[in-house]
Design an enzyme around this catalytic site. Structure first.
Site, PDB file in Angstrom:
ATOM      1  N   HIS A  10      -6.867   9.572 -10.370  1.00 47.68           N
ATOM      2  CA  HIS A  10      -7.260   8.171 -10.150  1.00 47.68           C
ATOM      3  C   HIS A  10      -6.010   7.292 -10.055  1.00 47.68           C
ATOM      4  O   HIS A  10      -5.457   6.893 -11.083  1.00 47.68           O
ATOM      5  CB  HIS A  10      -8.138   7.681 -11.299  1.00 47.68           C
ATOM      6  CG  HIS A  10      -9.522   8.234 -11.289  1.00 47.68           C
ATOM      7  ND1 HIS A  10     -10.536   7.676 -10.534  1.00 47.68           N
ATOM      8  CD2 HIS A  10     -10.055   9.303 -11.924  1.00 47.68           C
ATOM      9  CE1 HIS A  10     -11.641   8.372 -10.720  1.00 47.68           C
ATOM     10  NE2 HIS A  10     -11.388   9.370 -11.552  1.00 47.68           N
ATOM     11  N   CYS A  60     -10.673  11.223  -6.136  1.00 47.68           N
ATOM     12  CA  CYS A  60     -11.511  11.951  -7.090  1.00 47.68           C
ATOM     13  C   CYS A  60     -12.661  12.643  -6.336  1.00 47.68           C
ATOM     14  O   CYS A  60     -12.403  13.480  -5.479  1.00 47.68           O
ATOM     15  CB  CYS A  60     -12.001  11.023  -8.203  1.00 47.68           C
ATOM     16  SG  CYS A  60     -12.690  11.931  -9.628  1.00 47.68           S
ATOM     17  N   GLU A  90      -5.871   4.230  -9.302  1.00 45.27           N
ATOM     18  CA  GLU A  90      -6.174   2.894  -9.817  1.00 45.27           C
ATOM     19  C   GLU A  90      -6.105   2.827 -11.342  1.00 45.27           C
ATOM     20  O   GLU A  90      -6.140   1.730 -11.920  1.00 45.27           O
ATOM     21  CB  GLU A  90      -7.555   2.439  -9.322  1.00 45.27           C
ATOM     22  CG  GLU A  90      -8.751   3.053 -10.005  1.00 45.27           C
ATOM     23  CD  GLU A  90      -9.101   4.465  -9.526  1.00 45.27           C
ATOM     24  OE1 GLU A  90     -10.147   4.978  -9.960  1.00 45.27           O
ATOM     25  OE2 GLU A  90      -8.323   5.051  -8.728  1.00 45.27           O
TER      26      GLU A  90
END
Length: 204
Positions: A186, A80, A188
């Site tokens: 992202h 990001c 995650e």
């Protein structure tokens, strides 16, 4: 050992939890000495570009990161705003970026005034890899990742584009320059696709 740079910005614990579930050794790097034993480095980031660069400078890890990436050539993954920091500069602010990739960060086009696109670009979107190697090894179908951003990474060398997404117009959502990698989305927050990508990075 994967060092996740913890300078107060980014979903560092979520990334660490994925690597722990994968049984891959990782650590949160909060000072320069924490980077020394690392074989791979993850640089997360959220928020404004200038604020992220300021926080990184204040962390005392900037010089050690430059040495680890530029001199020791340890693989690095920016996530990001961490990806945007790899560039030379950003339209979002006035601070200089890390400059590890010859690129600029530009604002997404909001589209025509009578039918504007919502900014930030938020939510799930398709990602089209240029190659099914490296970060995108093992992806049989078109992967989808979670995005949250109003600016995008624009490399000056087209060869640095690793994957594209589209939000009105195509943009580079993943880049690679040698051992230096960045993803705008992202991983995650991207379920199985994100887990696979983080696993792939650890094997580079």
């Amino acid at each position: 050992m994967i060092a996740i740079v913890d300078y107060g910005l980014g979903n560092v614990q979520a990334i660490a939890n994925i690597y722990k579930r994968l049984d891959l050794p990782c650590t949160l790097a909060r000072q320069a000495s924490d980077l020394a034993p690392a074989s791979h480095i993850v640089l997360p980031g959220v928020g404004a570009f200038d604020w992220a660069m300021s926080r990184l400078e204040q962390s005392g890890m900037r010089a050690a990161l430059d040495d680890a990436v530029l001199q020791q050539q340890k693989p690095v993954l920016g996530i990001c705003v961490g990806m945007q920091m790899l560039a030379r500069r950003s339209d979002e602010g006035t601070a200089a970026g890390l400059g590890w990739i010859d690129a600029e960060v530009k604002r997404l086009d909001a589209g025509p005034a009578d039918n504007p696109r919502q900014l930030p670009h938020m939510g799930w979107n398709d990602v089209k890899p240029q190659s099914k190697e490296g970060l995108f090894a093992g992806f049989d179908d078109l992967p989808r990742f979670y995005f949250l951003h109003s600016y995008y990474f624009a490399p000056n060398d087209p060869a640095d584009r690793l994957a594209e997404s589209d939000y009105g117009t195509p943009f580079a959502c993943a880049v690679r320059h040698g051992h230096i990698h960045g993803v705008q989305f992202h991983p995650e927050k991207s379920h199985a696709w994100g887990i696979q990508l983080l696993k792939n990075f650890a094997t580079l």
